[in-house]
Design a protein around this motif. Sequence first.
Motif, PDB file in Angstrom:
ATOM      1  N   PRO A   1      35.777  33.960  40.950  1.00  0.00           N
ATOM      2  CA  PRO A   1      37.388  33.658  40.876  1.00  0.00           C
ATOM      3  C   PRO A   1      38.161  34.530  39.680  1.00  0.00           C
ATOM      4  O   PRO A   1      39.285  35.134  40.061  1.00  0.00           O
ATOM      5  CB  PRO A   1      37.484  32.075  40.352  1.00  0.00           C
ATOM      6  CG  PRO A   1      36.276  31.683  40.919  1.00  0.00           C
ATOM      7  CD  PRO A   1      35.274  32.808  40.993  1.00  0.00           C
ATOM      8  N   ALA A   2      37.375  34.982  38.542  1.00  0.00           N
ATOM      9  CA  ALA A   2      37.937  35.876  37.723  1.00  0.00           C
ATOM     10  C   ALA A   2      38.197  37.117  38.173  1.00  0.00           C
ATOM     11  O   ALA A   2      39.210  37.889  38.270  1.00  0.00           O
ATOM     12  CB  ALA A   2      37.198  35.884  36.442  1.00  0.00           C
ATOM     13  N   GLU A   3      37.231  37.709  39.136  1.00  0.00           N
ATOM     14  CA  GLU A   3      37.203  39.052  39.718  1.00  0.00           C
ATOM     15  C   GLU A   3      38.341  38.920  40.709  1.00  0.00           C
ATOM     16  O   GLU A   3      39.029  39.967  41.077  1.00  0.00           O
ATOM     17  CB  GLU A   3      35.983  39.414  40.392  1.00  0.00           C
ATOM     18  CG  GLU A   3      34.716  39.903  39.377  1.00  0.00           C
ATOM     19  CD  GLU A   3      33.313  39.763  40.163  1.00  0.00           C
ATOM     20  OE1 GLU A   3      32.649  40.366  39.239  1.00  0.00           O
ATOM     21  OE2 GLU A   3      33.144  39.101  40.972  1.00  0.00           O
ATOM     22  N   GLN A   4      38.490  38.103  41.572  1.00  0.00           N
ATOM     23  CA  GLN A   4      39.744  37.738  42.452  1.00  0.00           C
ATOM     24  C   GLN A   4      41.025  38.053  41.954  1.00  0.00           C
ATOM     25  O   GLN A   4      41.986  38.659  42.222  1.00  0.00           O
ATOM     26  CB  GLN A   4      39.534  36.618  43.315  1.00  0.00           C
ATOM     27  CG  GLN A   4      38.191  36.713  44.186  1.00  0.00           C
ATOM     28  CD  GLN A   4      38.322  35.225  44.946  1.00  0.00           C
ATOM     29  OE1 GLN A   4      39.280  34.805  45.264  1.00  0.00           O
ATOM     30  NE2 GLN A   4      37.156  34.825  45.553  1.00  0.00           N
ATOM     31  N   HIS A   5      41.265  37.265  40.685  1.00  0.00           N
ATOM     32  CA  HIS A   5      42.373  37.258  39.840  1.00  0.00           C
ATOM     33  C   HIS A   5      42.435  38.915  39.369  1.00  0.00           C
ATOM     34  O   HIS A   5      43.677  39.230  39.644  1.00  0.00           O
ATOM     35  CB  HIS A   5      42.265  36.170  38.873  1.00  0.00           C
ATOM     36  CG  HIS A   5      43.718  36.393  37.937  1.00  0.00           C
ATOM     37  ND1 HIS A   5      44.668  35.641  38.397  1.00  0.00           N
ATOM     38  CD2 HIS A   5      43.728  37.001  36.842  1.00  0.00           C
ATOM     39  CE1 HIS A   5      45.571  36.150  37.604  1.00  0.00           C
ATOM     40  NE2 HIS A   5      45.046  36.560  36.462  1.00  0.00           N
ATOM     41  N   MET A   6      41.527  39.298  39.003  1.00  0.00           N
ATOM     42  CA  MET A   6      41.741  40.715  38.363  1.00  0.00           C
ATOM     43  C   MET A   6      41.883  41.589  39.593  1.00  0.00           C
ATOM     44  O   MET A   6      43.043  42.506  39.549  1.00  0.00           O
ATOM     45  CB  MET A   6      40.319  41.329  37.888  1.00  0.00           C
ATOM     46  CG  MET A   6      40.504  42.646  37.262  1.00  0.00           C
ATOM     47  SD  MET A   6      41.239  42.850  35.948  1.00  0.00           S
ATOM     48  CE  MET A   6      40.561  42.108  34.666  1.00  0.00           C
ATOM     49  N   LEU A   7      41.598  41.524  40.734  1.00  0.00           N
ATOM     50  CA  LEU A   7      41.802  42.574  41.899  1.00  0.00           C
ATOM     51  C   LEU A   7      43.284  42.269  42.240  1.00  0.00           C
ATOM     52  O   LEU A   7      43.984  43.232  42.521  1.00  0.00           O
ATOM     53  CB  LEU A   7      40.913  42.129  43.050  1.00  0.00           C
ATOM     54  CG  LEU A   7      41.422  42.930  44.393  1.00  0.00           C
ATOM     55  CD1 LEU A   7      40.848  44.608  44.147  1.00  0.00           C
ATOM     56  CD2 LEU A   7      40.254  42.356  45.434  1.00  0.00           C
ATOM     57  N   HIS A   8      43.595  41.036  42.260  1.00  0.00           N
ATOM     58  CA  HIS A   8      44.936  40.519  42.757  1.00  0.00           C
ATOM     59  C   HIS A   8      45.890  41.355  41.563  1.00  0.00           C
ATOM     60  O   HIS A   8      47.156  42.007  41.872  1.00  0.00           O
ATOM     61  CB  HIS A   8      45.324  39.215  42.496  1.00  0.00           C
ATOM     62  CG  HIS A   8      46.474  38.734  43.038  1.00  0.00           C
ATOM     63  ND1 HIS A   8      47.637  38.591  41.997  1.00  0.00           N
ATOM     64  CD2 HIS A   8      47.389  38.412  43.877  1.00  0.00           C
ATOM     65  CE1 HIS A   8      48.607  38.231  42.283  1.00  0.00           C
ATOM     66  NE2 HIS A   8      48.477  37.948  43.707  1.00  0.00           N
ATOM     67  N   ALA A   9      45.721  41.256  40.391  1.00  0.00           N
ATOM     68  CA  ALA A   9      46.825  41.856  39.266  1.00  0.00           C
ATOM     69  C   ALA A   9      46.818  43.218  39.448  1.00  0.00           C
ATOM     70  O   ALA A   9      47.787  43.661  39.202  1.00  0.00           O
ATOM     71  CB  ALA A   9      46.095  41.260  38.018  1.00  0.00           C
ATOM     72  N   LEU A  10      45.534  43.823  39.572  1.00  0.00           N
ATOM     73  CA  LEU A  10      45.524  45.311  39.505  1.00  0.00           C
ATOM     74  C   LEU A  10      46.187  45.806  40.928  1.00  0.00           C
ATOM     75  O   LEU A  10      47.128  46.727  40.709  1.00  0.00           O
ATOM     76  CB  LEU A  10      44.127  45.819  39.487  1.00  0.00           C
ATOM     77  CG  LEU A  10      43.263  45.460  38.298  1.00  0.00           C
ATOM     78  CD1 LEU A  10      42.006  45.798  38.245  1.00  0.00           C
ATOM     79  CD2 LEU A  10      44.129  46.379  36.968  1.00  0.00           C
ATOM     80  N   LEU A  11      45.766  45.340  42.061  1.00  0.00           N
ATOM     81  CA  LEU A  11      46.765  45.902  43.278  1.00  0.00           C
ATOM     82  C   LEU A  11      47.952  45.571  43.150  1.00  0.00           C
ATOM     83  O   LEU A  11      48.788  46.386  43.581  1.00  0.00           O
ATOM     84  CB  LEU A  11      46.032  45.365  44.505  1.00  0.00           C
ATOM     85  CG  LEU A  11      44.431  45.556  44.632  1.00  0.00           C
ATOM     86  CD1 LEU A  11      44.008  44.807  46.034  1.00  0.00           C
ATOM     87  CD2 LEU A  11      44.509  47.177  45.037  1.00  0.00           C
TER      88      LEU A  11
ATOM     89  N   LYS B   1      49.891  45.434  40.457  1.00  0.00           N
ATOM     90  CA  LYS B   1      50.492  46.478  39.420  1.00  0.00           C
ATOM     91  C   LYS B   1      50.528  47.653  40.123  1.00  0.00           C
ATOM     92  O   LYS B   1      51.627  48.539  39.837  1.00  0.00           O
ATOM     93  CB  LYS B   1      49.498  46.618  38.350  1.00  0.00           C
ATOM     94  CG  LYS B   1      50.126  47.451  37.119  1.00  0.00           C
ATOM     95  CD  LYS B   1      48.986  47.375  35.773  1.00  0.00           C
ATOM     96  CE  LYS B   1      49.796  47.913  34.614  1.00  0.00           C
ATOM     97  NZ  LYS B   1      49.006  47.759  33.449  1.00  0.00           N
ATOM     98  N   MET B   2      49.652  48.274  40.997  1.00  0.00           N
ATOM     99  CA  MET B   2      49.981  49.458  41.585  1.00  0.00           C
ATOM    100  C   MET B   2      50.952  49.430  42.649  1.00  0.00           C
ATOM    101  O   MET B   2      51.916  50.226  42.680  1.00  0.00           O
ATOM    102  CB  MET B   2      48.546  49.820  42.418  1.00  0.00           C
ATOM    103  CG  MET B   2      47.425  50.147  41.398  1.00  0.00           C
ATOM    104  SD  MET B   2      45.909  50.359  42.398  1.00  0.00           S
ATOM    105  CE  MET B   2      46.574  51.681  43.655  1.00  0.00           C
ATOM    106  N   ILE B   3      51.014  48.485  43.496  1.00  0.00           N
ATOM    107  CA  ILE B   3      52.376  48.418  44.403  1.00  0.00           C
ATOM    108  C   ILE B   3      53.667  48.362  43.807  1.00  0.00           C
ATOM    109  O   ILE B   3      54.270  49.113  44.136  1.00  0.00           O
ATOM    110  CB  ILE B   3      51.931  47.057  45.193  1.00  0.00           C
ATOM    111  CG1 ILE B   3      50.697  47.382  46.351  1.00  0.00           C
ATOM    112  CG2 ILE B   3      53.311  46.892  46.169  1.00  0.00           C
ATOM    113  CD1 ILE B   3      50.055  46.232  47.068  1.00  0.00           C
ATOM    114  N   VAL B   4      53.721  47.347  42.458  1.00  0.00           N
ATOM    115  CA  VAL B   4      55.061  47.471  41.943  1.00  0.00           C
ATOM    116  C   VAL B   4      55.291  49.043  41.297  1.00  0.00           C
ATOM    117  O   VAL B   4      56.528  49.053  41.401  1.00  0.00           O
ATOM    118  CB  VAL B   4      54.537  46.480  40.800  1.00  0.00           C
ATOM    119  CG1 VAL B   4      56.107  46.796  39.721  1.00  0.00           C
ATOM    120  CG2 VAL B   4      54.710  44.950  41.281  1.00  0.00           C
TER     121      VAL B   4
END
Length: 180
Positions: A149-159, A161-164
């Motif tokens: 779950p922590a890795e999923q959250h991190m992936l979500h946040a990083l992708l 950030k890139m899209i923004v």
Amino acid sequence: MRLAFEDADIAEPDAGAGLAPLLSAKLWNNPCWLSFRVNFAAAAFNRHVYPGIERRHALKRQEVMVIYSLRLRDGLSASEIVQSSAFPKNTISRAIQVLIGRKLIRRATDASDRRSFVLRLTPAGERIVDEAIPPMVEREHEMLSALSPAEQHMLHALLTKMIVASPTWRESCEPEEKPA
């Protein structure tokens, strides 16, 4: 060629680990590691999800993307849909015409600008999207199951950030021409 960084958590597997040689090369010897991984994951999702929708509802991927977008936020303009998709304007325009013809969406006058039009889902369009979402969510959960779950959250946040940041990306990879 090695990547510019070493990932201590994910080591390159032995040749007999079950990965095809080219897949292994694209994972560990690829200077464009991000684009490969994102495209591979997107293709694995798309190959699983869209053929069933096309079979059941005779809708192409770009048509599904339009009605899915309208299910997320009804009352969008065609331009807004183009901006948030990987499809060119003419492809989205054709998809919209097909969907209007099939009465899955309708064009309505924009309440804030009476000269403009927005797109709205019809009940038939809503039913198709509502039927399509559970298999999409299931596939996404399957794909994410390798992550905590922590890795999923991190992936979500990083992708995210890139899209923004995407409006700051160059439009072309070609070198800019200098004025003569």
